[in-house]
Design a protein around this motif. Structure first.
Motif, PDB file in Angstrom:
ATOM      1  N   TYR A  37     -28.441 -56.095  -9.763  1.00 37.75           N
ATOM      2  CA  TYR A  37     -29.456 -55.646  -8.806  1.00 37.75           C
ATOM      3  C   TYR A  37     -30.816 -55.484  -9.484  1.00 37.75           C
ATOM      4  O   TYR A  37     -31.851 -55.904  -8.950  1.00 37.75           O
ATOM      5  CB  TYR A  37     -29.000 -54.314  -8.203  1.00 37.75           C
ATOM      6  CG  TYR A  37     -30.025 -53.553  -7.413  1.00 37.75           C
ATOM      7  CD1 TYR A  37     -30.267 -53.841  -6.072  1.00 37.75           C
ATOM      8  CD2 TYR A  37     -30.744 -52.512  -7.995  1.00 37.75           C
ATOM      9  CE1 TYR A  37     -31.200 -53.125  -5.349  1.00 37.75           C
ATOM     10  CE2 TYR A  37     -31.674 -51.787  -7.276  1.00 37.75           C
ATOM     11  CZ  TYR A  37     -31.907 -52.096  -5.947  1.00 37.75           C
ATOM     12  OH  TYR A  37     -32.837 -51.396  -5.235  1.00 37.75           O
ATOM     13  N   THR A  38     -30.816 -54.895 -10.674  1.00 38.65           N
ATOM     14  CA  THR A  38     -32.071 -54.595 -11.370  1.00 38.65           C
ATOM     15  C   THR A  38     -32.776 -55.849 -11.855  1.00 38.65           C
ATOM     16  O   THR A  38     -34.007 -55.952 -11.756  1.00 38.65           O
ATOM     17  CB  THR A  38     -31.792 -53.666 -12.570  1.00 38.65           C
ATOM     18  OG1 THR A  38     -31.170 -52.462 -12.102  1.00 38.65           O
ATOM     19  CG2 THR A  38     -33.086 -53.316 -13.299  1.00 38.65           C
ATOM     20  N   ILE A  39     -32.033 -56.821 -12.359  1.00 34.77           N
ATOM     21  CA  ILE A  39     -32.654 -57.952 -13.039  1.00 34.77           C
ATOM     22  C   ILE A  39     -32.762 -59.204 -12.176  1.00 34.77           C
ATOM     23  O   ILE A  39     -33.334 -60.211 -12.606  1.00 34.77           O
ATOM     24  CB  ILE A  39     -31.882 -58.265 -14.353  1.00 34.77           C
ATOM     25  CG1 ILE A  39     -32.766 -59.078 -15.330  1.00 34.77           C
ATOM     26  CG2 ILE A  39     -30.577 -58.987 -14.047  1.00 34.77           C
ATOM     27  CD1 ILE A  39     -34.066 -58.421 -15.694  1.00 34.77           C
ATOM     28  N   HIS A  40     -32.275 -59.163 -10.936  1.00 39.18           N
ATOM     29  CA  HIS A  40     -32.361 -60.350 -10.083  1.00 39.18           C
ATOM     30  C   HIS A  40     -33.839 -60.687  -9.816  1.00 39.18           C
ATOM     31  O   HIS A  40     -34.626 -59.811  -9.454  1.00 39.18           O
ATOM     32  CB  HIS A  40     -31.635 -60.107  -8.764  1.00 39.18           C
ATOM     33  CG  HIS A  40     -31.342 -61.360  -7.993  1.00 39.18           C
ATOM     34  ND1 HIS A  40     -32.343 -62.120  -7.407  1.00 39.18           N
ATOM     35  CD2 HIS A  40     -30.175 -62.007  -7.722  1.00 39.18           C
ATOM     36  CE1 HIS A  40     -31.802 -63.168  -6.798  1.00 39.18           C
ATOM     37  NE2 HIS A  40     -30.494 -63.127  -6.975  1.00 39.18           N
ATOM     38  N   PRO A  41     -34.235 -61.959  -9.958  1.00 41.93           N
ATOM     39  CA  PRO A  41     -35.644 -62.341  -9.770  1.00 41.93           C
ATOM     40  C   PRO A  41     -36.206 -62.042  -8.381  1.00 41.93           C
ATOM     41  O   PRO A  41     -37.422 -62.005  -8.206  1.00 41.93           O
ATOM     42  CB  PRO A  41     -35.630 -63.855 -10.034  1.00 41.93           C
ATOM     43  CG  PRO A  41     -34.439 -64.091 -10.884  1.00 41.93           C
ATOM     44  CD  PRO A  41     -33.417 -63.084 -10.450  1.00 41.93           C
ATOM     45  N   ILE A  42     -35.328 -61.827  -7.386  1.00 38.52           N
ATOM     46  CA  ILE A  42     -35.835 -61.566  -6.037  1.00 38.52           C
ATOM     47  C   ILE A  42     -36.609 -60.248  -5.987  1.00 38.52           C
ATOM     48  O   ILE A  42     -37.415 -60.021  -5.083  1.00 38.52           O
ATOM     49  CB  ILE A  42     -34.679 -61.557  -5.013  1.00 38.52           C
ATOM     50  CG1 ILE A  42     -35.228 -61.910  -3.620  1.00 38.52           C
ATOM     51  CG2 ILE A  42     -33.944 -60.221  -5.012  1.00 38.52           C
ATOM     52  CD1 ILE A  42     -34.163 -62.274  -2.613  1.00 38.52           C
ATOM     53  N   ASN A  43     -36.388 -59.378  -6.982  1.00 40.34           N
ATOM     54  CA  ASN A  43     -37.108 -58.106  -7.043  1.00 40.34           C
ATOM     55  C   ASN A  43     -38.338 -58.166  -7.944  1.00 40.34           C
ATOM     56  O   ASN A  43     -39.003 -57.140  -8.146  1.00 40.34           O
ATOM     57  CB  ASN A  43     -36.171 -56.993  -7.541  1.00 40.34           C
ATOM     58  CG  ASN A  43     -35.085 -56.666  -6.537  1.00 40.34           C
ATOM     59  OD1 ASN A  43     -35.317 -56.709  -5.331  1.00 40.34           O
ATOM     60  ND2 ASN A  43     -33.888 -56.356  -7.022  1.00 40.34           N
ATOM     61  N   SER A  44     -38.661 -59.347  -8.459  1.00 45.35           N
ATOM     62  CA  SER A  44     -39.757 -59.434  -9.429  1.00 45.35           C
ATOM     63  C   SER A  44     -41.111 -59.036  -8.846  1.00 45.35           C
ATOM     64  O   SER A  44     -41.967 -58.505  -9.547  1.00 45.35           O
ATOM     65  CB  SER A  44     -39.838 -60.850 -10.013  1.00 45.35           C
ATOM     66  OG  SER A  44     -40.147 -61.795  -9.002  1.00 45.35           O
ATOM     67  N   PHE A  45     -41.303 -59.263  -7.546  1.00 48.49           N
ATOM     68  CA  PHE A  45     -42.602 -58.925  -6.978  1.00 48.49           C
ATOM     69  C   PHE A  45     -42.824 -57.410  -6.976  1.00 48.49           C
ATOM     70  O   PHE A  45     -43.962 -56.936  -6.961  1.00 48.49           O
ATOM     71  CB  PHE A  45     -42.721 -59.486  -5.561  1.00 48.49           C
ATOM     72  CG  PHE A  45     -42.243 -58.570  -4.476  1.00 48.49           C
ATOM     73  CD1 PHE A  45     -43.147 -57.817  -3.744  1.00 48.49           C
ATOM     74  CD2 PHE A  45     -40.897 -58.459  -4.194  1.00 48.49           C
ATOM     75  CE1 PHE A  45     -42.712 -56.970  -2.750  1.00 48.49           C
ATOM     76  CE2 PHE A  45     -40.453 -57.623  -3.203  1.00 48.49           C
ATOM     77  CZ  PHE A  45     -41.360 -56.862  -2.474  1.00 48.49           C
ATOM     78  N   LEU A  46     -41.736 -56.605  -7.014  1.00 49.99           N
ATOM     79  CA  LEU A  46     -41.882 -55.151  -7.026  1.00 49.99           C
ATOM     80  C   LEU A  46     -42.569 -54.664  -8.294  1.00 49.99           C
ATOM     81  O   LEU A  46     -43.172 -53.586  -8.307  1.00 49.99           O
ATOM     82  CB  LEU A  46     -40.514 -54.483  -6.895  1.00 49.99           C
ATOM     83  CG  LEU A  46     -39.815 -54.646  -5.540  1.00 49.99           C
ATOM     84  CD1 LEU A  46     -38.406 -54.081  -5.596  1.00 49.99           C
ATOM     85  CD2 LEU A  46     -40.607 -54.008  -4.417  1.00 49.99           C
ATOM     86  N   VAL A  47     -42.509 -55.451  -9.359  1.00 45.97           N
ATOM     87  CA  VAL A  47     -43.195 -55.093 -10.602  1.00 45.97           C
ATOM     88  C   VAL A  47     -44.537 -55.819 -10.706  1.00 45.97           C
ATOM     89  O   VAL A  47     -45.545 -55.235 -11.107  1.00 45.97           O
ATOM     90  CB  VAL A  47     -42.317 -55.426 -11.830  1.00 45.97           C
ATOM     91  CG1 VAL A  47     -43.061 -55.119 -13.128  1.00 45.97           C
ATOM     92  CG2 VAL A  47     -41.013 -54.637 -11.774  1.00 45.97           C
ATOM     93  N   ASN A  48     -44.564 -57.085 -10.316  1.00 41.22           N
ATOM     94  CA  ASN A  48     -45.771 -57.893 -10.508  1.00 41.22           C
ATOM     95  C   ASN A  48     -46.876 -57.595  -9.493  1.00 41.22           C
ATOM     96  O   ASN A  48     -48.057 -57.743  -9.801  1.00 41.22           O
ATOM     97  CB  ASN A  48     -45.396 -59.370 -10.425  1.00 41.22           C
ATOM     98  CG  ASN A  48     -44.695 -59.856 -11.673  1.00 41.22           C
ATOM     99  OD1 ASN A  48     -45.306 -60.035 -12.712  1.00 41.22           O
ATOM    100  ND2 ASN A  48     -43.384 -60.054 -11.584  1.00 41.22           N
ATOM    101  N   TYR A  49     -46.500 -57.217  -8.289  1.00 43.96           N
ATOM    102  CA  TYR A  49     -47.457 -57.002  -7.210  1.00 43.96           C
ATOM    103  C   TYR A  49     -47.901 -55.544  -7.256  1.00 43.96           C
ATOM    104  O   TYR A  49     -47.121 -54.633  -6.997  1.00 43.96           O
ATOM    105  CB  TYR A  49     -46.762 -57.330  -5.891  1.00 43.96           C
ATOM    106  CG  TYR A  49     -47.642 -57.480  -4.683  1.00 43.96           C
ATOM    107  CD1 TYR A  49     -49.004 -57.679  -4.779  1.00 43.96           C
ATOM    108  CD2 TYR A  49     -47.073 -57.445  -3.406  1.00 43.96           C
ATOM    109  CE1 TYR A  49     -49.787 -57.833  -3.646  1.00 43.96           C
ATOM    110  CE2 TYR A  49     -47.841 -57.610  -2.266  1.00 43.96           C
ATOM    111  CZ  TYR A  49     -49.203 -57.798  -2.395  1.00 43.96           C
ATOM    112  OH  TYR A  49     -49.975 -57.950  -1.275  1.00 43.96           O
ATOM    113  N   LYS A  50     -49.163 -55.292  -7.609  1.00 39.11           N
ATOM    114  CA  LYS A  50     -49.619 -53.906  -7.782  1.00 39.11           C
ATOM    115  C   LYS A  50     -49.405 -53.076  -6.523  1.00 39.11           C
ATOM    116  O   LYS A  50     -49.053 -51.901  -6.583  1.00 39.11           O
ATOM    117  CB  LYS A  50     -51.101 -53.843  -8.154  1.00 39.11           C
ATOM    118  CG  LYS A  50     -51.642 -54.630  -9.315  1.00 39.11           C
ATOM    119  CD  LYS A  50     -50.743 -55.039 -10.376  1.00 39.11           C
ATOM    120  CE  LYS A  50     -51.297 -56.291 -11.020  1.00 39.11           C
ATOM    121  NZ  LYS A  50     -50.986 -57.530 -10.292  1.00 39.11           N
ATOM    122  N   SER A  51     -49.607 -53.682  -5.346  1.00 38.91           N
ATOM    123  CA  SER A  51     -49.466 -52.960  -4.083  1.00 38.91           C
ATOM    124  C   SER A  51     -48.019 -52.604  -3.759  1.00 38.91           C
ATOM    125  O   SER A  51     -47.759 -51.931  -2.761  1.00 38.91           O
ATOM    126  CB  SER A  51     -50.024 -53.811  -2.930  1.00 38.91           C
ATOM    127  OG  SER A  51     -51.366 -54.163  -3.160  1.00 38.91           O
TER     128      SER A  51
END
Length: 514
Positions: free
Chosen positions: A116-130
């Protein structure tokens, strides 16, 4: 080392390794709307966020955090990424805590939480400041469920009150968290042996919390309308087919985590297969109901039901903006909480392999999978480098969506505009290009100003003459449009653009009988 400490280290390492290249990534999209805008977060107080919302959005707690980030970090992206990474880390730990509580299976819970933590589908939660507010709503949903499960175990009232509080905070970060008590009721019914009606009765307290939120939101923004096929002027089967297309896109990104976007726009389906669509939905619903009523006390069944139930609720939100966008939309974070069921199912499948494989080979397989997922996430971070990079990627992957083009025009303006001082531009074309960009994002007044400035620099500026012609044609001022197209032809007789635009103008006026 205790087991919990080991879980913290594993999830923490996955976060650091997967996102070590994200800290220098720049701002983009809604970051500029909320951070660097005269009508953004710097123009409102925290009280106004609760009373009025901002830019038509009522998420005062999530945006309140973002406002404090702006005060602390300003225009330095590093700090925003640190906050987002901490929130993802907390989400991973909360996922682990929930799964371990409902299963009492440490290894399964840790494996599922790691995926759950490392799946790329969650990458925008870190990269997208908003995205800090989005991570916050997911975290508050998780904490609300966890506190209720602990209350159910020891009947301590503070745990119940904390569950209600976290639910309220989740709603104040994102409206999709209204589903939280439904997931709690599913857990009570399927795992705790509580009857169907008693499960519903036990979560009625959340309804009071929701009513408080609903009154505050309605006071700020007015009523929220759920779109139906009738209100959208599309058939029921178009509605269902479009929903299934979005479902396929989301599920495909979970299975094959490449080409992931933070928003996917799906054109309203024109070709439908009524029998197959209805049959598929009936099968999906029947599987869900069968597991709910006949596979109780099974964590595997709960994982499946939780995930499928989340998928079945997607139509409530996917069609909100279909009138203006001519498409439905899906954002993966809407499904973040129920997706824990998906990772749980994958973890069960991987754990079952342990029974038929040598332990060392199994550990090598799990390690290789996590390393591979970490590498995919690390690589995905690169497309978030800046607005131009991400929006170009977005446009390539979802060409029917106009938002990436709008983003690219805005980015060009931010990077190249020097105001209306013509001495700041090398030539008239550079100024006229800004007019083109403003016209493409429907800021006609600004477009006219830049076109006029370009003509002050050079009365024969081809791009400015053609641009003004197009602008006036779009505003149905056909005589002015014809005037500027003819000026372009007069000054540039060998260039066929003016003739082509003039021909199109005459054809459109002919169709209109003008």
């Amino acid at each position: 080392m205790t087991r919990n400490a080991f879980a913290i280290i594993v999830i923490g390492l996955l976060c650091l390794l997967g996102y070590s290249n994200t800290f220098a990534n720049g701002f983009l999209l809604d970051d500029y709307l909320f951070l660097f805008n005269d009508k953004g977060l710097s123009s409102v107080t925290l009280g106004q966020l609760f009373q009025e919302g901002i830019n038509g959005v009522y998420r005062p707690v999530g945006l309140g955090l973002f406002k404090y980030e702006l005060d602390f970090f300003g225009d330095n992206p590093f700090g925003y990424h640190v906050v987002n990474l901490i929130l993802l880390f907390a989400m991973g730990l909360s996922c682990f805590a929930i799964l371990r509580h409902i299963s009492r299976n440490y290894h399964w819970a840790l494996l599922a939480a790691s995926l759950y933590t490392i799946h790329p589908i969650n990458s925008f939660l870190v990269n997208y400041k908003s995205a800090s507010g989005l991570s916050l709503f997911i975290l508050f949903m998780q904490l609300s469920v966890l506190m209720y499960l602990q209350f159910d175990q020891n009947k301590r009232l503070p745990k119940l009150l904390l569950s209600y509080l976290f639910y309220f905070l989740a709603l104040m970060c994102h409206e999709i968290s209204f589903m939280t008590p439904v997931y709690i009721a599913l857990i009570l019914f399927m795992l705790k042996g509580v009857s169907f009606f008693n499960s519903i009765k036990r979560v009625l307290g959340f309804f009071v919390v929701f009513c408080l939120y609903f009154m505050m939101r309605t006071q700020a923004l007015g009523l929220f309308h759920v779109q139906t096929p009738e209100s959208l002027n599309i058939s029921f089967f178009q509605y269902i087919t479009t929903y299934l297309h979005m479902l396929y896109w989301y599920f495909s990104k979970l299975i094959v985590p490449v080409d992931i976007l933070y928003v996917w726009f799906e054109p309203i389906a024109t070709v439908v297969y009524p029998v197959w669509n209805v049959l598929f939905l009936l099968i999906l619903s029947d599987i869900c109901l069968c597991f709910i009523f006949y596979a109780r006390k099974s964590v595997k069944a709960l994982s499946l039901v939780k995930f499928v139930f989340g998928l079945l609720t997607l139509p409530l939100i996917c069609f909100i903006n279909v009138h203006s966008l001519k498409a439905a939309m899906i954002e993966p974070h809407w499904m973040n909480f129920p997706s824990m069921g998906f990772y749980g199912l994958v973890a069960f499948g991987l754990m079952s392999l342990k029974k038929i494989m040598p332990v060392r080979l199994w550990l090598f397989l799990i390690g290789g999978l996590l390393v591979g997922m970490t590498a995919l996430t690390y690589n995905t971070n690169k497309v978030w480098a800046d607005a131009t990079t991400y929006c170009t990627y977005w446009k390539e992957k979802n060409p029917t969506n106009g938002s990436p083009t709008y983003c690219l025009h805005n980015t060009y303006i931010r990077e190249n505009s020097r105001g209306l001082d013509k001495t700041q531009y090398k030539n008239c074309t550079q100024a006229a290009q800004l007019g083109v960009r403003y016209n493409n994002i429907r800021q006609k007044h600004n477009a006219k100003q830049f076109y006029r400035m370009a003509l002050d620099m050079d009365p024969k500026c081809k791009l400015a003459l053609l641009g003004l012609g197009v602008l006036y044609q779009e505003q149905a001022q056909y005589d002015l449009a014809e005037k500027f197209f003819k000026l372009a032809i007069q000054h540039h007789p060998r260039d066929g653009a003016g003739q082509a635009y003039l021909k199109t103008l005459h054809e459109s006026r002919g169709r209109l009988g003008l």
